[in-house]
Design a protein around this motif. Structure first.
Motif, mmCIF file in Angstrom:
data_model
loop_
_atom_site.group_PDB
_atom_site.id
_atom_site.type_symbol
_atom_site.label_atom_id
_atom_site.label_comp_id
_atom_site.label_asym_id
_atom_site.label_seq_id
_atom_site.Cartn_x
_atom_site.Cartn_y
_atom_site.Cartn_z
ATOM 1 N N SER A 1 0.842 -1.199 0.000
ATOM 2 C CA SER A 1 0.000 0.000 0.000
ATOM 3 C C SER A 1 0.872 1.242 0.000
ATOM 4 C CB SER A 1 -0.922 0.045 1.217
ATOM 5 O OG SER A 1 -2.067 -0.746 1.016
ATOM 6 N N TYR A 2 0.353 2.273 -0.666
ATOM 7 C CA TYR A 2 1.077 3.523 -0.843
ATOM 8 C C TYR A 2 2.307 3.227 -1.713
ATOM 9 C CZ TYR A 2 -2.296 4.468 2.754
ATOM 10 O OH TYR A 2 -3.471 4.528 3.431
ATOM 11 N N GLY A 3 3.174 4.147 -1.920
ATOM 12 C CA GLY A 3 4.321 3.865 -2.767
ATOM 13 C C GLY A 3 3.905 3.477 -4.177
ATOM 14 N N SER A 4 4.572 2.458 -4.745
ATOM 15 C CA SER A 4 4.350 2.080 -6.140
ATOM 16 C C SER A 4 2.938 1.569 -6.387
ATOM 17 C CB SER A 4 5.372 1.019 -6.573
ATOM 18 O OG SER A 4 5.221 -0.164 -5.811
ATOM 19 N N LEU A 5 2.368 0.842 -5.423
ATOM 20 C CA LEU A 5 1.020 0.309 -5.624
ATOM 21 C C LEU A 5 0.006 1.435 -5.818
ATOM 22 C CD1 LEU A 5 -0.953 -2.058 -5.730
ATOM 23 C CD2 LEU A 5 -1.256 -1.790 -3.270
ATOM 24 N N GLN A 6 0.115 2.478 -5.019
ATOM 25 C CA GLN A 6 -0.814 3.588 -5.149
ATOM 26 C C GLN A 6 -0.676 4.250 -6.518
ATOM 27 O OE1 GLN A 6 -0.561 6.622 -2.083
ATOM 28 N NE2 GLN A 6 -2.756 6.983 -2.230
ATOM 29 N N ARG A 7 0.564 4.366 -7.005
ATOM 30 C CA ARG A 7 0.791 4.950 -8.333
ATOM 31 C C ARG A 7 0.191 4.068 -9.419
ATOM 32 N NH1 ARG A 7 5.948 5.712 -5.984
ATOM 33 N NH2 ARG A 7 6.833 3.998 -7.203
ATOM 34 N N ILE A 8 0.342 2.753 -9.272
ATOM 35 C CA ILE A 8 -0.167 1.815 -10.276
ATOM 36 C C ILE A 8 -1.688 1.899 -10.381
ATOM 37 C CG2 ILE A 8 -0.496 -0.652 -10.734
ATOM 38 C CD1 ILE A 8 2.396 -0.999 -9.534
ATOM 39 N N LEU A 9 -2.376 1.800 -9.249
ATOM 40 C CA LEU A 9 -3.842 1.829 -9.278
ATOM 41 C C LEU A 9 -4.366 3.193 -9.710
ATOM 42 C CD1 LEU A 9 -4.649 -0.292 -6.115
ATOM 43 C CD2 LEU A 9 -4.990 -0.940 -8.496
ATOM 44 N N ARG A 10 -3.632 4.249 -9.404
ATOM 45 C CA ARG A 10 -4.047 5.592 -9.829
ATOM 46 C C ARG A 10 -4.081 5.693 -11.350
ATOM 47 N NH1 ARG A 10 -2.224 10.646 -11.165
ATOM 48 N NH2 ARG A 10 -3.315 12.410 -10.197
ATOM 49 N N ILE A 11 -3.159 5.014 -12.024
ATOM 50 C CA ILE A 11 -3.150 5.007 -13.489
ATOM 51 C C ILE A 11 -4.453 4.414 -14.017
ATOM 52 C CG2 ILE A 11 -2.065 3.910 -15.504
ATOM 53 C CD1 ILE A 11 0.632 4.227 -14.008
ATOM 54 N N GLY A 12 -4.895 3.316 -13.405
ATOM 55 C CA GLY A 12 -6.156 2.701 -13.819
ATOM 56 C C GLY A 12 -7.348 3.601 -13.555
ATOM 57 N N LEU A 13 -7.347 4.269 -12.402
ATOM 58 C CA LEU A 13 -8.445 5.176 -12.062
ATOM 59 C C LEU A 13 -8.472 6.379 -13.003
ATOM 60 C CD1 LEU A 13 -8.079 5.016 -8.176
ATOM 61 C CD2 LEU A 13 -9.830 3.902 -9.578
ATOM 62 N N LEU A 14 -7.299 6.849 -13.394
ATOM 63 C CA LEU A 14 -7.231 7.940 -14.375
ATOM 64 C C LEU A 14 -7.798 7.496 -15.721
ATOM 65 C CD1 LEU A 14 -3.755 9.650 -13.784
ATOM 66 C CD2 LEU A 14 -5.976 10.807 -13.896
ATOM 67 N N LYS A 15 -7.539 6.239 -16.070
ATOM 68 C CA LYS A 15 -8.048 5.702 -17.332
ATOM 69 C C LYS A 15 -9.581 5.687 -17.331
ATOM 70 C CE LYS A 15 -6.908 3.715 -21.300
ATOM 71 N NZ LYS A 15 -6.018 4.345 -22.298
ATOM 72 N N ILE A 16 -10.172 5.338 -16.194
ATOM 73 C CA ILE A 16 -11.632 5.393 -16.067
ATOM 74 C C ILE A 16 -12.106 6.838 -16.153
ATOM 75 C CG2 ILE A 16 -13.582 4.976 -14.496
ATOM 76 C CD1 ILE A 16 -11.939 2.631 -13.352
ATOM 77 N N GLY A 17 -11.373 7.724 -15.478
ATOM 78 C CA GLY A 17 -11.725 9.149 -15.463
ATOM 79 C C GLY A 17 -12.229 9.551 -14.091
ATOM 80 N N PHE A 18 -11.580 10.532 -13.489
ATOM 81 C CA PHE A 18 -11.965 10.960 -12.152
ATOM 82 C C PHE A 18 -13.403 11.460 -12.108
ATOM 83 C CE2 PHE A 18 -7.517 11.878 -10.161
ATOM 84 C CZ PHE A 18 -7.153 10.564 -10.391
ATOM 85 N N SER A 19 -13.827 12.207 -13.137
ATOM 86 C CA SER A 19 -15.196 12.733 -13.150
ATOM 87 C C SER A 19 -16.213 11.605 -13.243
ATOM 88 C CB SER A 19 -15.374 13.716 -14.307
ATOM 89 O OG SER A 19 -15.127 13.087 -15.557
ATOM 90 N N THR A 20 -15.875 10.534 -13.982
ATOM 91 C CA THR A 20 -16.752 9.361 -14.073
ATOM 92 C C THR A 20 -16.900 8.699 -12.703
ATOM 93 O OG1 THR A 20 -16.125 8.967 -16.381
ATOM 94 C CG2 THR A 20 -17.056 7.109 -15.162
ATOM 95 N N ILE A 21 -15.792 8.576 -11.984
ATOM 96 C CA ILE A 21 -15.819 7.946 -10.663
ATOM 97 C C ILE A 21 -16.587 8.809 -9.668
ATOM 98 C CG2 ILE A 21 -14.386 7.157 -8.740
ATOM 99 C CD1 ILE A 21 -12.231 6.481 -10.861
ATOM 100 N N GLN A 22 -16.441 10.118 -9.767
ATOM 101 C CA GLN A 22 -17.150 11.029 -8.859
ATOM 102 C C GLN A 22 -18.663 10.852 -8.943
ATOM 103 O OE1 GLN A 22 -15.712 14.868 -10.048
ATOM 104 N NE2 GLN A 22 -13.806 14.697 -8.883
ATOM 105 N N ALA A 23 -19.153 10.462 -10.107
ATOM 106 C CA ALA A 23 -20.591 10.307 -10.307
ATOM 107 C C ALA A 23 -21.115 8.950 -9.835
ATOM 108 C CB ALA A 23 -20.925 10.504 -11.791
#
Length: 221
Positions: free
Chosen positions: A44-66
């Motif tokens: 958790s945190y470190g590289s794992l957080q960076r990795i999963l953030r890439i996937g969440l960015l691919k989905i789109g932060f605004s999409t997730i917010q909804a």
């Protein structure tokens, strides 16, 4: 604060314990950041957080917010939950499932996981939870590891099909996997064949931070 400053020169481990599931849990200051590691990988945190953030960015932060409801299979220190709440500003409900009670205790102590709003953490086996679950989710994040090993059930049809049934239309599955040998690449390719391309859109993001591949699945209707 001195440990945090010195960690830019050399990692400083401040906590270490054993766990029947994760074998080893370490909390370390690294480059001014508090991270959770198992014996051989970042949890958790470190590289794992960076990795999963890439996937969440691919989905789109605004999409997730909804979205209204998210499921996290494999919580560990809860870094992806904090990304959802603190960075993406997700306001919906988050259900976290982790089989390791010890690792959740450590996450509560060092990362204040139990203070986050709208988060329900349950100590359960991810496989059993998926089989029994009757709720539907807009986002499902799978990050289930035992050190560097991934349980076989994650790639079997008897888990995949019930998992897909938990997803709302236009919802997403974000699956973090590790590729350490050639057979792991074939395993991931086979996993993706379980999803009908008339009903799902599939995207793989390979070789993130060398050994990780994210599989992103969207339910179309």
């Amino acid at each position: 604060m001195l440990k945090k400053l010195f960690s830019y020169l050399l990692p400083i481990t401040i906590y270490k314990s054993k766990s029947t599931i994760s074998k080893s849990i370490e909390i370390t200051w690294t480059n001014g950041e508090l991270v959770m590691d198992s014996k051989n990988t970042n949890y958790s945190y470190g590289s794992l957080q960076r990795i999963l953030r890439i996937g969440l960015l691919k989905i789109g932060f605004s999409t997730i917010q909804a979205m209204d409801k998210a499921l996290v299979l494999g919580v560990a220190g809860g870094s992806v939950i904090k990304t959802l709440i603190n960075e993406i500003e997700f306001k919906g409900k988050i259900k976290g499932i982790d089989i390791d009670s010890r690792i959740i205790d450590v996450a509560n102590t060092y990362f204040q996981l139990n203070s986050l709003p709208n988060v329900d953490i349950q100590i359960q086996d991810a496989f059993e939870y998926v089989l029994r679950c009757t709720e539907k989710y807009d986002l499902i994040i799978i990050d289930v590891f035992e050190d560097t090993e991934m349980p076989n059930f994650l790639f079997e049809s008897f888990f995949i099909h019930p998992l897909a049934a938990l997803l709302n239309p236009k919802g997403f599955i974000l699956f973090n996997t590790m590729l350490l040998k050639k057979s792991d690449e074939e395993r991931n390719k086979n996993f993706m064949t379980h999803f009908d391309l008339k009903q799902y859109k599939i995207n793989a993001i390979p070789r993130i931070e060398m050994h990780n591949e994210l599989i992103l699945i969207q339910k179309l209707h």
